[in-house]
Design an enzyme around this catalytic site. Structure first.
Site, mmCIF file in Angstrom:
data_model
loop_
_atom_site.group_PDB
_atom_site.id
_atom_site.type_symbol
_atom_site.label_atom_id
_atom_site.label_comp_id
_atom_site.label_asym_id
_atom_site.label_seq_id
_atom_site.Cartn_x
_atom_site.Cartn_y
_atom_site.Cartn_z
ATOM 1 N N ASP A 224 -3.175 -3.724 -8.056
ATOM 2 C CA ASP A 224 -1.729 -3.523 -8.113
ATOM 3 C C ASP A 224 -1.250 -3.361 -9.562
ATOM 4 O O ASP A 224 -1.836 -3.946 -10.478
ATOM 5 C CB ASP A 224 -1.056 -4.749 -7.470
ATOM 6 C CG ASP A 224 0.389 -4.469 -7.092
ATOM 7 O OD1 ASP A 224 0.816 -3.303 -7.167
ATOM 8 O OD2 ASP A 224 1.087 -5.427 -6.726
ATOM 9 N N ASN B 167 1.328 2.904 2.506
ATOM 10 C CA ASN B 167 1.484 3.789 1.334
ATOM 11 C C ASN B 167 1.921 5.211 1.689
ATOM 12 O O ASN B 167 2.383 5.959 0.819
ATOM 13 C CB ASN B 167 0.186 3.844 0.498
ATOM 14 C CG ASN B 167 -0.081 2.596 -0.307
ATOM 15 O OD1 ASN B 167 -1.229 2.283 -0.646
ATOM 16 N ND2 ASN B 167 0.969 1.845 -0.645
HETATM 17 C C1 FPP Z 1 -0.728 -0.191 -6.503
HETATM 18 O O1 FPP Z 1 -0.023 0.176 -7.647
HETATM 19 C C2 FPP Z 1 -1.850 0.688 -6.299
HETATM 20 C C3 FPP Z 1 -1.965 1.566 -5.266
HETATM 21 C C4 FPP Z 1 -0.942 1.760 -4.233
HETATM 22 C C5 FPP Z 1 -3.135 2.411 -5.137
HETATM 23 C C6 FPP Z 1 -4.386 1.907 -5.795
HETATM 24 C C7 FPP Z 1 -5.172 3.088 -6.126
HETATM 25 C C8 FPP Z 1 -5.922 3.264 -7.224
HETATM 26 C C9 FPP Z 1 -6.231 2.263 -8.243
HETATM 27 C C10 FPP Z 1 -6.515 4.595 -7.440
HETATM 28 C C11 FPP Z 1 -7.150 5.226 -6.256
HETATM 29 C C12 FPP Z 1 -8.451 4.622 -5.918
HETATM 30 C C13 FPP Z 1 -9.580 5.317 -5.714
HETATM 31 C C14 FPP Z 1 -10.766 4.631 -5.178
HETATM 32 C C15 FPP Z 1 -9.683 6.718 -6.016
HETATM 33 P P1 FPP Z 1 1.524 0.432 -7.506
HETATM 34 O O2 FPP Z 1 1.757 1.898 -7.557
HETATM 35 O O3 FPP Z 1 2.063 -0.247 -6.290
HETATM 36 O O4 FPP Z 1 2.047 -0.258 -8.793
HETATM 37 P P2 FPP Z 1 3.470 -0.948 -9.000
HETATM 38 O O5 FPP Z 1 3.520 -2.120 -8.072
HETATM 39 O O6 FPP Z 1 3.444 -1.335 -10.445
HETATM 40 O O7 FPP Z 1 4.508 0.095 -8.692
#
Ligand code: FPP
Length: 249
Positions: free
Chosen positions: A29, A77
């Site tokens: 996250d 998501n």
């Molecule tokens: C949360 O950050 C993260 C996600 C919703 C996706 C996680 C994905 C990756 C690290 C990359 C993709 C993975 C692979 C295996 C290719 P957020 O966007 O919710 O962050 P925030 O809470 O700060 O807005």
């Protein structure tokens, strides 16, 4: 968080003989916040998030962790703007295409949990290629949670079990082991350690069943800044915890 503090190097040393987690699960996250802090669009945060994942996979394999499950895309998501969803899917394909040979060389086999039939066809094809190319690797499983939600998994597991029962007969009672065998994680040990970056203290529908006795480690570090050193800290804290699994010491 106080609970996460390591009480000095001596304490750390003493814990070195405690077992490592067999299975580490990570909620990666904070990509969006990382991007905003750096004055960049959110999607670049996800790109950095993928960059951060690579050394973590390598370190887990080096340490002898058996399973690493990462929450890459949740059933919730899809509600994000289409551009962000498309970027995440493109990053997944890029990651699989560019990293599979290296993962194979590290003895890592790729597996997924979640309803991947709903992913773009090209992402499904990339997953199938990576799974096939790494099928014989046995050092570590990299388990990608994609279109994954714990509630969705439980419902699909029960429906899978129902579909396996003879038509028209009286249904037997469903027990814990049978349900576990119908989950996407069938055959994998439950996570021993859950790591969540960016300070949020929630499960967010991740591995609801399997997390029953997981030790939880929350760090304020945003995912793109999560390094193998941060992983070592989480493991050191895990090794200091008394695990009782509902019994007493
Ligand atoms: C949360 O950050 C993260 C996600 C919703 C996706 C996680 C994905 C990756 C690290 C990359 C993709 C993975 C692979 C295996 C290719 P957020 O966007 O919710 O962050 P925030 O809470 O700060 O807005």
């Amino acid at each position: 968080m106080e609970d996460n503090l390591i009480s000095g190097a001596a304490g750390h040393e003493m814990m070195q003989d405690r077992p490592l987690p067999r299975h580490i699960a990570i909620i990666m996250d904070g990509n969006g916040r990382w991007a905003i802090r750096h004055g960049l669009p959110r999607v670049l945060g996800h790109r950095e998030g993928v960059k951060a994942l690579k050394p973590i996979v390598k370190e887990c394999s080096r340490l002898g962790i058996e399973v690493l499950t990462v929450y890459a895309f949740s059933t919730e998501n899809w509600a994000r703007p289409a551009g962000e969803v498309n970027t995440l899917m493109a990053l997944l394909e890029e990651f699989l295409d560019s990293e599979t040979p290296e993962l194979k060389a590290q003895g890592v086999s790729i597996r997924t949990i979640g309803d991947i039939g709903q992913l773009p066809v090209s992402a499904q094809a990339a997953l199938a290629r990576s799974r096939r190319d790494t099928a014989n690797q046995s050092k570590m499983v990299l388990n990608l949670a994609l279109n994954y939600g714990g509630r969705d998994e439980l419902v699909r597991a029960v429906n899978r079990w129902l579909a396996s029962q003879p038509l028209g007969g009286v249904l037997p009672a469903l027990d814990v082991d049978t349900l576990a065998q119908h989950l996407d994680t069938a055959g994998l040990p439950d996570p021993d350690l859950l790591i969540r970056s960016s300070g949020e203290v929630r499960l967010s529908n991740f591995l609801l069943w399997q997390m029953a006795y997981a030790e939880i480690y929350i760090t304020d570090v945003l995912w793109p800044d999560f390094t193998p050193e941060e992983l070592q800290k989480a493991i050191a804290v895990f090794r200091m915890r008394e695990r009782r699994f509902g019994g007493h010491s």
